[in-house]
Design a protein around this motif. Sequence first.
Motif, short mmCIF file in Angstrom:
data_model
loop_
_atom_site.label_atom_id
_atom_site.label_comp_id
_atom_site.label_asym_id
_atom_site.label_seq_id
_atom_site.Cartn_x
_atom_site.Cartn_y
_atom_site.Cartn_z
N ASN A 53 25.50 3.70 61.03
CA ASN A 53 24.35 4.25 59.77
C ASN A 53 24.68 5.63 59.71
O ASN A 53 23.79 6.06 58.83
CB ASN A 53 23.18 4.95 61.35
N GLN A 54 25.45 7.08 59.73
CA GLN A 54 25.75 7.74 59.72
C GLN A 54 26.16 7.57 57.63
O GLN A 54 26.30 8.39 56.98
CB GLN A 54 26.81 8.62 60.64
N GLU A 55 27.24 6.73 57.90
CA GLU A 55 26.72 6.82 56.42
C GLU A 55 26.24 6.05 55.36
O GLU A 55 26.34 5.99 54.33
CB GLU A 55 28.29 5.22 56.74
N ASN A 56 25.21 5.38 56.10
CA ASN A 56 24.22 5.01 55.35
C ASN A 56 23.25 6.27 54.97
O ASN A 56 22.95 6.27 53.46
CB ASN A 56 23.48 3.90 56.57
N ALA A 105 24.50 8.95 54.32
CA ALA A 105 25.34 10.33 53.63
C ALA A 105 25.29 9.39 51.79
O ALA A 105 25.13 10.11 51.60
CB ALA A 105 26.58 10.34 54.08
N ARG A 106 25.47 8.22 52.45
CA ARG A 106 25.07 7.50 51.35
C ARG A 106 23.81 7.83 50.49
O ARG A 106 22.97 8.33 49.03
CB ARG A 106 25.44 5.83 50.99
N LYS A 107 22.71 7.72 51.34
CA LYS A 107 20.98 7.73 50.98
C LYS A 107 21.30 8.87 50.16
O LYS A 107 20.62 9.88 49.56
CB LYS A 107 20.41 7.82 51.88
N GLU A 137 23.28 10.97 48.92
CA GLU A 137 24.20 11.09 47.43
C GLU A 137 23.12 10.61 46.72
O GLU A 137 23.43 11.12 45.48
CB GLU A 137 25.61 10.29 47.55
N GLN A 138 22.07 9.48 46.56
CA GLN A 138 21.45 8.68 45.75
C GLN A 138 20.59 9.16 46.17
O GLN A 138 20.26 9.73 44.70
CB GLN A 138 21.60 7.16 45.99
N GLU A 139 19.78 10.34 46.92
CA GLU A 139 19.07 11.52 46.44
C GLU A 139 19.48 12.39 45.47
O GLU A 139 18.31 13.53 44.93
CB GLU A 139 18.40 11.67 47.41
N LYS A 168 33.51 14.96 47.81
CA LYS A 168 33.59 14.95 45.95
C LYS A 168 32.73 16.01 45.66
O LYS A 168 31.32 16.62 46.69
CB LYS A 168 32.90 13.60 46.37
#
Length: 147
Positions: A59-62, A64-66, A68-70, A107
């Motif tokens: 859930n934390q990775e999701n 973080a990914r969200k 980054e997308q924003e 990154k």
Amino acid sequence: MANKRPPVIFNELEKPKGKNAILRSPAEIAADNELIDEGFETVQDFKNSINQENKISGNQENAARKAEQEKAAIRASYPKATYRLSPEAVEAIEDIKRIIRRKYKGKILLEEVVEEAVLAAYRDLTENGDSSFLVNKFSGNQENKIS
């Protein structure tokens, strides 16, 4: 017709020793005993707790990914500009990205490196005026220039 091979039988596997065990090494038995000492009644309880932890980290990775997308979507709305840079400057940017990725596990995009460098130069110019590195580099005044 070819001869059929007789079936292979492993007698030691026919009757499990212990709870549904096939063959267990002393290290595996010791590991199971440690889990029991830690409060897990079965190995499955331990696996279930690991799966729960993985769900949380997933859930934390999701998230973080969200994020980054924003961030990428916001950056896409910025005005685009093209500048010619010396090969040394381009190489320096790539080195900065590589160092941050390898040493600090971060990154960063080329645009972010350049953006931060420009903003840092701007802050230096507004805060330090005549003694800023940009004034010293590009001023027509010889006394301000440094080599």
